[in-house]
Each structure stands twice: as C-alpha cells, then as structure tokens.
Write a protein that holds these residues in place. Structure first.
Motif, mmCIF file in Angstrom:
data_model
loop_
_atom_site.group_PDB
_atom_site.id
_atom_site.type_symbol
_atom_site.label_atom_id
_atom_site.label_comp_id
_atom_site.label_asym_id
_atom_site.label_seq_id
_atom_site.Cartn_x
_atom_site.Cartn_y
_atom_site.Cartn_z
ATOM 1 N N VAL A 62 -4.703 2.231 -4.429
ATOM 2 C CA VAL A 62 -4.542 0.947 -4.902
ATOM 3 C C VAL A 62 -5.439 -0.033 -4.575
ATOM 4 O O VAL A 62 -6.182 -0.311 -3.423
ATOM 5 N N GLN A 63 -6.176 -0.881 -5.753
ATOM 6 C CA GLN A 63 -7.231 -1.848 -5.308
ATOM 7 C C GLN A 63 -6.934 -3.037 -4.514
ATOM 8 O O GLN A 63 -5.668 -3.542 -4.769
ATOM 9 N N GLU A 64 -7.678 -3.120 -3.598
ATOM 10 C CA GLU A 64 -7.538 -4.471 -3.079
ATOM 11 C C GLU A 64 -7.810 -5.721 -3.709
ATOM 12 O O GLU A 64 -8.913 -6.018 -4.092
ATOM 13 N N TRP A 73 -0.440 9.029 -2.792
ATOM 14 C CA TRP A 73 -1.867 9.320 -3.229
ATOM 15 C C TRP A 73 -2.499 10.553 -2.355
ATOM 16 O O TRP A 73 -2.461 10.683 -1.313
ATOM 17 N N THR A 113 4.121 7.171 -5.675
ATOM 18 C CA THR A 113 3.466 6.383 -4.948
ATOM 19 C C THR A 113 2.641 6.838 -3.864
ATOM 20 O O THR A 113 2.136 6.020 -3.006
ATOM 21 N N MET A 153 1.042 -1.174 -0.184
ATOM 22 C CA MET A 153 -0.051 -0.098 -0.009
ATOM 23 C C MET A 153 0.873 1.300 0.006
ATOM 24 O O MET A 153 1.690 1.395 0.754
ATOM 25 N N TYR A 156 -10.637 0.249 -2.683
ATOM 26 C CA TYR A 156 -9.290 0.857 -2.757
ATOM 27 C C TYR A 156 -8.657 1.452 -1.474
ATOM 28 O O TYR A 156 -9.481 2.017 -0.731
#
Length: 489
Positions: free
Chosen positions: A136-138, A207, A205, A1, A132
């Motif tokens: 980032v999608q789980e 968000w 990296t 993550m 997400y």
C-alpha cells in the motif's frame, strides 16, 4: 496498513512462493554488509525492496536499511528511534529529499515489506520517490521534501560503497536490529511493486512475497543486487550474479529460517508489566539478559501463545542465578506483583534453578536436577492433554515421556496439587524469569527460527521446521506460523 498474516494462526501452510531464509542482525555487534561501487550506475532511477522483522528501538538508536555516500552527499534509508521511517538524500550538505511517513513502526513480532522506488525524471514531484508498506502506497507524511526533476543522487556513484545494516560513518547505536529477507536493489528502473509481492487471493488485505529471482537488477545500471541469505557460509552472496558483499560482524549462525512466509516465535520486548526490571533484549529478540540490580524481578514472554496442539522449544541459561523457566497464562501476567518468584500458580508454572516447581507461594521439594551455568532446558507442551514435560541437556526429568499423551508419564502435573494451570481456556505462552533482585539471570531462547546459541547437532520437527540441539519428540512441533496453521494454536 494491511496486516501481515504470518503472525497469525490462520496463515496458510502453503503459499505460491516460500522464502527459505533471512539474516539476523544483532545491533550490539554493529553488523552490516558492504560492497564497493566500481562502475557508475543510474543515479536517477533505482528501487529498494526488502522484508523486515525489526526489534524495538532503543533510545537514541536508528535502524539503517540502506546507506551510501559521505557527510556532504548521501542517500539513507533508516528507522528512527520514535520509530519512523526516514528517507533522506543530501547533495552538497543540503537535503534535497526527506520523506517521513506519518505512521510509526512499533511491532517487533511480525514481518512487513518495504518498497522504495526512485525516478527523478518524473514531472510530478510526488512521483519521483514512492514508498509502499505491505503493498500500500504511503500518502501521509509528517515531512515531505521531494527532489528536483532529474536530480542525480550519490546512489550508484563510482567509488561510493553501498552498505546494508549500518550508517556510512559506522556510528554507535545506528545498526539495524532484527531480521532482513529478500533484499533487492534495482539499478536503472523504478521497478513495479507488483514484481515483488501480491495480495493473497483468499485474503485480499494480506501482502505476500513473490519470487524475485527473475528480476533484472541492472536494466540500465551496474550495481543492482539480490541478497537471498541462502548460503550460510557466504551470507553476502549476490544471488543475481554480481560482486558479493563483505560480511562484517555477521556469521553463519545469523542465517535464520524465520521468514516472511514462516514467522517463528521470539521473546516479545513490547510486553511490559509493573516491573521496573525489563532486561535487555538482543539476538533478534531471542536473548534476554538481566544485569542491573533492582528491587523488582523481571520476566520475558514469547510472541506466540497456544491453546491446543503439541509444542517444543529450548532455552540455554548462560547464567542460572535464580533463573526460572516455564509457561504462563499471559492474560494474567499483568497481575504479577513484585514477589513474582512465588506468585499464585494460576498465573503460570516455572521451574527454578534448584529443580523446584513453584506453586502457591511455596516451592516443592526438588523434583528435577539442579541447573548449572550453560545448561540447555527443553520443554514439551501438550495443550491437547494439558501436560508439560521438562528436560535438561537431552534428558527428560522424572523419566518423562512426552509421547505418553494423556497418561502423562513424568510430566510436571504429577508434582503439584492444582492440575488446572494449563487448562485456563486462555493462551499459554513460554516464559522466562529473573527471580533475583541483583539482575543476574540470562536466557538464550531457541524457538527454532534462529537460535540465540550455537547448535552442535541440528534437529528439526517432523515438518522440517526448526533447528534444535536435541531431538524433537514425535508429534511435537516448533512454534511458528506454518505449524500453528496446521495444528492449531
């Protein structure tokens, strides 16, 4: 993550979009927002987006983010005591949706973004609910049960209120604890995640938030909302123009400037030593209370430390009994023994309730005024000149002048024999101490982001950050990532 950059001194001073406010939830108060659902919306397509900075999870407790329905039919989003994220949808007492990502959420010091998009019309089961974290999608789940195609959840069902921060049964121990910001619910679409955030162009990296004020929250529904928490007199205001939420056990003082784009220091409940007496953290980790008798003393340490720059904070002491306040080299705190009150000063400096400075297992003769219950102490820490000033209720002790710099007029180093305490080369952290074996001291911190006590005046630093009872000395700043980025940490 991806990491959240706003915990670190390298965070940018200026971002494309700045979040002004958040709301603090103190679980012990059972805080929540609620709004009735007067019109039927879309029960197959909806989106939840919110930024969170959570407290640690007490044993048996859950942090509820979203809840609607009753015991037979509901839709819930919450964090369990483990702590894991859990998204559950139930129809007629049967779970038709249960997602539990494999990763845990254990960091109370940083903000993160949670995004959940539901579209049960999708042909592929895993596309019907997407999760997400920080963009980032789980894809790794300990439990993954997806709803059937075209499932109608109780979400947006007429007569089923939406509640934020608590479960629908209002059970004890299931209130959210921490901060929320930029809470958006879209009724009628699985809104693209790119509408809520983006990766920083210089740090891909990381968000960061986007301006969500232009998102249509009801593209095919009636119950969308946007809680921006900008109006302290109406924190439940729907900034998207819909019906406002009622505020329950939430007051104007719960409005915070601790946000995803300017993270403020708090106390760190993850910091544990060889002491058995850890105290109870509350008020967004800005209050620490020791209530139980124990042979060991206890202490609390801030989430952010500094090696350079000039910094200001305040502490109210509702109960001063053997209370200590000061600073410490946190890399050495684990070496403290149970005789903490008189420990080797290389570990830190503290001023006790009698006005003494503790050094080399011996308290100095009284230097500062003795404290009384509910006094507010002030600290001005100058790491460029390795000096520390201590004040009480607006008066700097020993006629101190934090603006005197290297001269150090009235700073504590004039009272001790070893001048190296603030020049260890390590990060120095604000510190509070319960020096009693009876567990009586309590501390209400004000690092500026959301004071744990009522402010009657309101003073910011020169950058406009913080909310303090007393004036911030010139060239001193609140401990937050905006200031750390500009002035070093």
């Amino acid at each position: 993550m991806p990491i959240n950059s706003f915990l670190y001194p390298g965070a940018k001073v200026t971002l494309p979009y700045e979040v002004d406010n958040s709301c603090r939830f103190n679980a012990a108060d059972s805080p929540y927002f609620a709004r009735a659902t007067s019109a039927s919306g879309n029960q197959r397509k909806f989106t939840i987006s919110v930024w969170l900075k959570m407290d640690i999870h007490a044993s048996g407790a859950s942090h509820f983010i979203f809840d609607t329905g009753d015991s037979a039919d509901y839709f819930k989003v919450y964090f369990t005591t483990e702590p894991y994220l859990k998204i559950v949808g139930r129809i007629s007492n049967s779970n038709v949706l249960e997602l539990i990502p494999s990763k845990g959420f254990r960091d109370p010091t940083a903000w993160f973004h949670l995004y959940i998009a539901v579209d049960t019309t999708q042909g592929t089961a895993s596309n019907r609910v997407k999760v997400y974290i920080n963009g980032v999608q789980e894809t790794s789940f300990g439990t993954a049960t997806y709803p059937n195609q075209n499932t109608d959840f109780v979400v947006n069902d007429t007569g089923e209120p939406i509640e934020v921060g608590i479960n629908s049964g209002h059970s004890s121990g299931e209130s959210y604890d921490g901060y929320m910001a930029e809470y958006v619910f879209v009724d009628g679409a699985a809104q693209a995640i790119s509408d809520f955030g983006e990766f920083d162009e210089d740090s891909p990296t990381i968000w960061i938030p986007k301006d969500v004020s232009g998102i249509a929250v009801n593209p095919d529904g009636a119950n969308g909302f946007y809680l921006d928490f900008k109006d302290s007199s109406n924190l439940g205001n729907d900034a998207a123009g819909g019906t406002d939420f009622s505020e329950n056990n939430i007051v104007a003082a719960d409005q915070a400037t601790d946000t995803p784009t300017n993270n403020f220091a708090t106390l760190n409940p993850l910091w544990r030593s060889n002491f058995a007496n850890d105290g109870v953290y509350s008020e967004g980790n800005c209050k620490l209370t020791f209530t139980s008798a124990n042979s060991d003393k206890g202490y609390g340490v801030s989430t952010m430390g500094v090696t350079s720059g000039k910094w200001y904070w305040e502490i109210k002491l509702p109960t001063i009994y053997r209370a200590g306040t000061g600073v410490a080299d946190a890399n050495r705190l684990a070496g403290f023994s149970a005789t903490f009150w008189d420990s080797d000063p290389s570990y830190g400096i503290n001023f006790n309730n009698n006005g003494n400075v503790n050094e080399n297992n011996t308290a100095t003769s009284s230097w500062a005024s003795a404290l009384s219950d509910n006094d507010i102490v002030m600290f001005a820490l100058d790491m460029d000149n390795h000096r520390l000033w201590y004040g009480i209720n607006g008066t700097w002790q020993d006629s101190g002048d934090p603006t005197s710099g290297a001269t150090g007029t009235g700073d504590f180093t004039t009272q001790i024999s070893d001048q190296s305490h603030l020049n260890t080369g390590e990060f120095i952290f604000p510190l509070v101490i319960d020096g009693s074996t009876t567990g009586k001291a309590s501390f209400e911190m004000n690092f500026g982001g959301c004071p744990a006590f009522s402010i009657s005046s309101g003073n910011a630093d020169a950058n406009g950050y913080g909310n303090f009872e007393y004036s911030v000395p010139a060239n001193f700043y609140s401990i937050c990532t905006k200031n750390l980025a500009e002035y070093g940490g």
